[in-house]
Design a protein around this motif. Structure first.
Motif, PDB file in Angstrom:
ATOM      1  N   VAL A 178      46.927  36.563  37.417  1.00 27.25           N
ATOM      2  CA  VAL A 178      48.015  37.404  37.921  1.00 27.25           C
ATOM      3  C   VAL A 178      47.954  38.792  37.288  1.00 27.25           C
ATOM      4  CG1 VAL A 178      50.517  37.673  37.953  1.00 27.25           C
ATOM      5  CG2 VAL A 178      49.508  35.461  38.483  1.00 27.25           C
ATOM      6  N   ASP A 179      47.612  38.855  35.995  1.00 33.56           N
ATOM      7  CA  ASP A 179      47.509  40.158  35.318  1.00 33.56           C
ATOM      8  C   ASP A 179      46.346  40.974  35.869  1.00 33.56           C
ATOM      9  OD1 ASP A 179      49.661  39.492  33.723  1.00 33.56           O
ATOM     10  OD2 ASP A 179      48.409  38.633  32.155  1.00 33.56           O
ATOM     11  N   VAL A 180      45.230  40.323  36.173  1.00 31.64           N
ATOM     12  CA  VAL A 180      44.075  41.036  36.734  1.00 31.64           C
ATOM     13  C   VAL A 180      44.428  41.622  38.097  1.00 31.64           C
ATOM     14  CG1 VAL A 180      41.707  40.770  37.564  1.00 31.64           C
ATOM     15  CG2 VAL A 180      42.436  39.628  35.453  1.00 31.64           C
ATOM     16  N   LEU A 181      45.033  40.812  38.955  1.00 33.25           N
ATOM     17  CA  LEU A 181      45.384  41.291  40.300  1.00 33.25           C
ATOM     18  C   LEU A 181      46.428  42.394  40.240  1.00 33.25           C
ATOM     19  CD1 LEU A 181      45.557  37.815  42.079  1.00 33.25           C
ATOM     20  CD2 LEU A 181      43.777  39.549  42.351  1.00 33.25           C
ATOM     21  N   TYR A 182      47.416  42.240  39.377  1.00 32.87           N
ATOM     22  CA  TYR A 182      48.477  43.250  39.265  1.00 32.87           C
ATOM     23  C   TYR A 182      47.931  44.572  38.733  1.00 32.87           C
ATOM     24  CZ  TYR A 182      52.905  45.398  37.879  1.00 32.87           C
ATOM     25  OH  TYR A 182      53.976  46.257  37.722  1.00 32.87           O
ATOM     26  N   ASP A 197      57.890  41.347  42.931  1.00 32.43           N
ATOM     27  CA  ASP A 197      58.090  42.171  44.127  1.00 32.43           C
ATOM     28  C   ASP A 197      56.759  42.725  44.643  1.00 32.43           C
ATOM     29  OD1 ASP A 197      60.778  41.720  44.061  1.00 32.43           O
ATOM     30  OD2 ASP A 197      61.260  43.574  42.991  1.00 32.43           O
ATOM     31  N   ARG A 198      55.931  43.192  43.727  1.00 33.18           N
ATOM     32  CA  ARG A 198      54.659  43.776  44.159  1.00 33.18           C
ATOM     33  C   ARG A 198      53.727  42.721  44.735  1.00 33.18           C
ATOM     34  NH1 ARG A 198      50.259  46.860  40.474  1.00 33.18           N
ATOM     35  NH2 ARG A 198      48.826  47.412  42.161  1.00 33.18           N
ATOM     36  N   PHE A 199      53.722  41.530  44.162  1.00 30.05           N
ATOM     37  CA  PHE A 199      52.889  40.461  44.713  1.00 30.05           C
ATOM     38  C   PHE A 199      53.353  40.080  46.112  1.00 30.05           C
ATOM     39  CE2 PHE A 199      50.899  39.738  40.641  1.00 30.05           C
ATOM     40  CZ  PHE A 199      49.684  39.154  40.971  1.00 30.05           C
ATOM     41  N   CYS A 200      54.638  39.935  46.297  1.00 29.53           N
ATOM     42  CA  CYS A 200      55.155  39.502  47.601  1.00 29.53           C
ATOM     43  C   CYS A 200      55.034  40.598  48.655  1.00 29.53           C
ATOM     44  CB  CYS A 200      56.614  39.071  47.458  1.00 29.53           C
ATOM     45  SG  CYS A 200      56.830  37.587  46.451  1.00 29.53           S
ATOM     46  N   ASN A 201      55.080  41.852  48.246  1.00 33.31           N
ATOM     47  CA  ASN A 201      55.059  42.956  49.208  1.00 33.31           C
ATOM     48  C   ASN A 201      53.649  43.400  49.585  1.00 33.31           C
ATOM     49  OD1 ASN A 201      57.867  43.016  49.214  1.00 33.31           O
ATOM     50  ND2 ASN A 201      57.968  44.526  47.555  1.00 33.31           N
ATOM     51  N   ILE A 241      50.244  42.330  47.405  1.00 35.49           N
ATOM     52  CA  ILE A 241      49.040  41.688  46.865  1.00 35.49           C
ATOM     53  C   ILE A 241      48.723  40.376  47.576  1.00 35.49           C
ATOM     54  CG2 ILE A 241      48.009  40.688  44.791  1.00 35.49           C
ATOM     55  CD1 ILE A 241      49.526  42.701  43.135  1.00 35.49           C
ATOM     56  N   LEU A 242      49.707  39.480  47.723  1.00 36.47           N
ATOM     57  CA  LEU A 242      49.443  38.156  48.303  1.00 36.47           C
ATOM     58  C   LEU A 242      48.939  38.239  49.735  1.00 36.47           C
ATOM     59  CD1 LEU A 242      52.432  36.041  46.913  1.00 36.47           C
ATOM     60  CD2 LEU A 242      50.018  35.858  46.300  1.00 36.47           C
ATOM     61  N   GLU A 286      60.237  29.697  46.876  1.00 38.04           N
ATOM     62  CA  GLU A 286      60.411  29.884  48.318  1.00 38.04           C
ATOM     63  C   GLU A 286      59.949  31.265  48.754  1.00 38.04           C
ATOM     64  OE1 GLU A 286      63.904  29.684  51.737  1.00 38.04           O
ATOM     65  OE2 GLU A 286      64.249  28.843  49.739  1.00 38.04           O
ATOM     66  N   ARG A 287      60.263  32.263  47.951  1.00 36.46           N
ATOM     67  CA  ARG A 287      59.856  33.630  48.310  1.00 36.46           C
ATOM     68  C   ARG A 287      58.337  33.753  48.346  1.00 36.46           C
ATOM     69  NH1 ARG A 287      61.212  39.208  44.959  1.00 36.46           N
ATOM     70  NH2 ARG A 287      60.385  40.643  46.563  1.00 36.46           N
ATOM     71  N   ILE A 288      57.644  33.135  47.405  1.00 32.57           N
ATOM     72  CA  ILE A 288      56.178  33.213  47.350  1.00 32.57           C
ATOM     73  C   ILE A 288      55.550  32.446  48.505  1.00 32.57           C
ATOM     74  CG2 ILE A 288      54.163  32.564  45.970  1.00 32.57           C
ATOM     75  CD1 ILE A 288      55.916  33.032  43.483  1.00 32.57           C
ATOM     76  N   LEU A 289      56.101  31.286  48.837  1.00 35.82           N
ATOM     77  CA  LEU A 289      55.519  30.467  49.900  1.00 35.82           C
ATOM     78  C   LEU A 289      55.755  31.048  51.286  1.00 35.82           C
ATOM     79  CD1 LEU A 289      56.419  26.901  48.570  1.00 35.82           C
ATOM     80  CD2 LEU A 289      54.194  28.033  48.530  1.00 35.82           C
TER      81      LEU A 289
END
Length: 690
Positions: free
Chosen positions: A26-30, A74-78, A80-81, A99-102
């Motif tokens: 997660v740190d690498v992707l962020y 927020d950044r992952f959901c908006n 990165i994912l 739930e937000r991530i899925l």
């Protein structure tokens, strides 16, 4: 390279991979996605950094589990994912943010999920056909790990099994690995299959199961054929008794390759329950046992393990174990057991090194601990001064008990032997300096500060004040992470000098919860009056419940008639004393002598001769035990109901005597009780005689 300042982008990809693998995915992707550097973005999107994503944060100071920070989430959901969701195979989530991530994407290659802070509400919300999981992951998930912190005492294990565990087995159709673990010891409701249908928690695909169960009968149930492909079973059992409550199918266990059995309580069913099951596992390759055996006159030795267990497992190559056996010994005998005797018996042990601890609790009781090295369990109890020269890196929960005092050097050795200790309980009422000629060493001996860097819970309710002083005084002990302190209010006030002592202020004022066992508390008259009436209501409620249970037992008791029922009488009328002397109840009732004490189902001689019976000795014994148990329970409940009635009457009289004329007490009585009291107060009208 001879340059003193080397930029990250100057490094080759191979070295960059080695560096980034030390970080969380997660740190690498962020850090590298969305920074307008094509080379770093290509590296960050490789499968090695996107296969497994952990969105859970664990506090280093308090061990509290939560989701990652809101800004990162927020950044992952908006952004990165949505770019890497195709590569995601395993997600580590927290119940609040899952739930937000899925909902970000469908995750077509997702096969595994680990959920922290799992609870019953998640099942009803997500593990249903019309839920978020139902649309996307019902057939997709093969690996499921649930970390539960729900210890719901309001629901029975049987109901929890039907409403949670059974639904999980039905919902995930292709599940292969299921692990339900707790964030602490015994911190969630265990599986209970007793009196449930035989197909409850069944699966044709599951190969690995890790779960807590109520008793050893549930272990038999899991191995009765309902899990056809099971190869690995890891169970922690709450109770192992010497009673076999029901019979289960004895199927072939040739598929079972790995078995782990843990029970932290003392057990009495080692020979009757545990050994017969282990002897059926002839194809086992890995075996793990953690057992505390009580009062079976068994001291675990190399000969015992070879003859009773290992001889039945020719394919076994890994054996990890901890055995503690507690037995009474004859005070008159001169035979004593020492560590050297036990170590000598394990010299030819082919599964690794073995260590032992032998403690004499008193002249008539001995505890013998035997365990394989390195020690791989996280719980130890009844450990005294006799700590071996071993480092227990895995132990996080420790209970100390000894008849002899704990001195300063013992606690120094304790921190070295248990470097990762998180929960410590001490039971010792003997001070460390009991002899008068050593009393002057009391302050001199505590010369160095002892630190417990990971200790979060301390229980010293049953410790001598010397040990309370040792742990709460910051000049003697440093507790940087302590969150829970279990101590009596008297001890705490005494050591802290009514919370005015500076040396104890730091260790007593750590952030967190401190559980005090208070001995005294002052209440006002109104509070006492309210509590007394509430107690009366509670007694009335328990009385009514007991009466209902008695009625229920009595209505069903006619089907299990036996000699154990409460005594009854049958009256016969005769004409003369001569008939009384010659009276024979068996002849009068025309039945068999063994049936004379029955109140029902008393067949006559003619009926017995004309009826064909099929006798099953095992079934007869089972019915006799059931009849005895039912009637004994009925007798106990009747006695309890009488005592509750006496207490209820006494409390009513006491309350009326205290408040004989106050009308304010009417709010404490029910409507029916008010009606009865008002009727008693009404004057009786006696008609005049003509």
């Amino acid at each position: 390279m001879n340059q003193h300042n080397v930029h990250l982008l100057d490094l080759p990809n191979e070295i960059l991979f080695l560096i980034l693998r030390k970080l969380a995915n997660v740190d690498v992707l962020y850090s590298f996605l969305g920074i307008n550097n094509q080379r770093l973005e290509i590296i960050a999107q490789q499968q090695i950094f996107t296969n497994v994503l952990n969105f859970v944060s664990i506090s280093q100071s308090t061990d509290e589990i939560s989701s990652i920070s809101a800004s990162i989430l927020d950044r992952f959901c908006n952004s990165i994912l949505s770019r890497i969701y195709i590569n995601v195979k395993f997600l580590i989530l927290e119940s609040v943010s899952m739930e937000r991530i899925l909902r970000v994407a469908n995750y077509p290659n997702l096969t595994g999920i680990k959920i922290f802070n799992f609870n019953k509400a998640i099942v009803s919300r997500y593990f249903m056909d019309d839920s978020l999981f139902g649309h996307n992951f019902k057939q997709q998930i093969t690996d499921l790990v649930l970390v539960s912190n729900e210890n719901n005492i309001e629901i029975t294990p049987k109901e929890y099994t039907k409403n949670v565990y059974a639904i999980i087995f039905v919902f995930f159709e292709n599940l292969k690995h299921l692990s339900i673990v707790s964030s602490s010891i015994n911190d969630y409701s265990p599986l209970s299959l007793y009196f449930l249908p035989s197909m409850t928690c069944s699966s044709s695909t599951l190969t690995k199961l890790c779960i807590n169960v109520c008793d050893f009968n549930d272990v038999h149930a899991l191995l009765d054929g309902r899990l056809k492909q099971l190869t690995t079973l890891i169970v922690q059992v709450d109770i192992i008794s010497d009673l076999i409550l029901t019979s289960y199918n004895r199927v072939d266990l040739s598929n079972l390759k790995c078995f782990s059995l843990t029970c932290h309580r003392r057990i009495r069913g080692y020979k009757i329950q545990v050994l017969p099951l282990l002897r059926r596992m002839s194809h086992l390759e890995e075996l793990t046992l953690y057992l505390y055996i009580l009062g079976e006159s068994t001291f675990i030795s190399s000969t015992h393990l070879d003859n009773e267990i290992l001889i039945h497992m020719p394919r076994l190559h890994t054996f990890t174990f901890y055995f503690a056996s507690e037995n009474d010994i004859d005070d008159d005998t001169d035979i004593r057991i020492f560590n050297s005797n036990i170590q000598r018996s394990f010299t030819n042990m082919k599964y690794g090194q073995v260590a032992s601890i032998v403690d004499y609790l008193d002249v008539c009781k001995i505890i013998c601990h035997i365990f394989s090295l390195p020690f791989k369990f996280h719980f130890l109890q009844h450990i005294g001064n006799n700590i071996p020269n071993v480092v227990f890196n895995s132990v996080t929960h420790l209970k100390l008990w000894d008849k002899d005092e704990f001195k300063h050097e013992f606690f120094v050795r304790l921190t070295r032997a248990f470097p990762c200790l998180q929960k410590l309980s001490i039971w010792n009422i003997k001070p460390p300096f009991l002899r008068c000629h050593e009393f002057h060493l009391r302050d001199k001996d505590w010369c160095s500060i002892i630190e417990y860097p990971h200790l979060i819970s301390l229980n010293i309710k049953h410790a001598h004040p010397y040990y309370v002083e040792h742990f709460l005084n910051e000049t003697k002990t440093h507790l940087p992470r302590l969150r829970e302190l279990k101590i009596t209010s008297y001890q705490l006030k005494n050591v802290t000098k009514n919370f005015t002592r500076d040396e104890t202020r730091r260790n007593c004022a750590r952030n967190g919860v401190h559980g005090l066992k208070k001995k005294y508390k002052e209440y006002s008259d109104d509070q006492l009056k309210l509590m007394q009436t509430q107690d009366l209501k509670y007694i009335k409620y328990k009385h009514q419940m007991e009466r209902k249970k008695i009625d229920k037992l009595q209505t069903s008791s006619h089907l299990i008639d036996s000699e154990y029922h409460p005594s009854k009488s049958h009256i016969f009328f005769v004409d003369s004393q001569k008939q009384v002397e010659k009276f024979d109840p068996v002849r009068q009732m025309r039945t068999h002598p063994s049936l004379i004490n029955r109140r029902s189902n008393r067949l006559t001689i003619e009926q017995l001769k004309s009826t064909k019976f099929k006798f099953d000795e095992q079934q007869i014994n089972k019915l006799q035990k059931m009849r005895k148990k039912k009637y004994l329970e009925l007798q106990k409940r009747i006695e309890r109901e009488k005592k509750l009635q006496q207490v209820e009457l006494a409390m009513e009289d006491k309350l009326l005597l205290k408040n004989p004329k106050q009308e304010d007490d009417d709010e404490f009585w029910s409507d029916d009780e008010k009606k009865k009291i008002n009727e008693k107060k009404k004057p009786k009208i006696i008609p005049r005689k003509k």
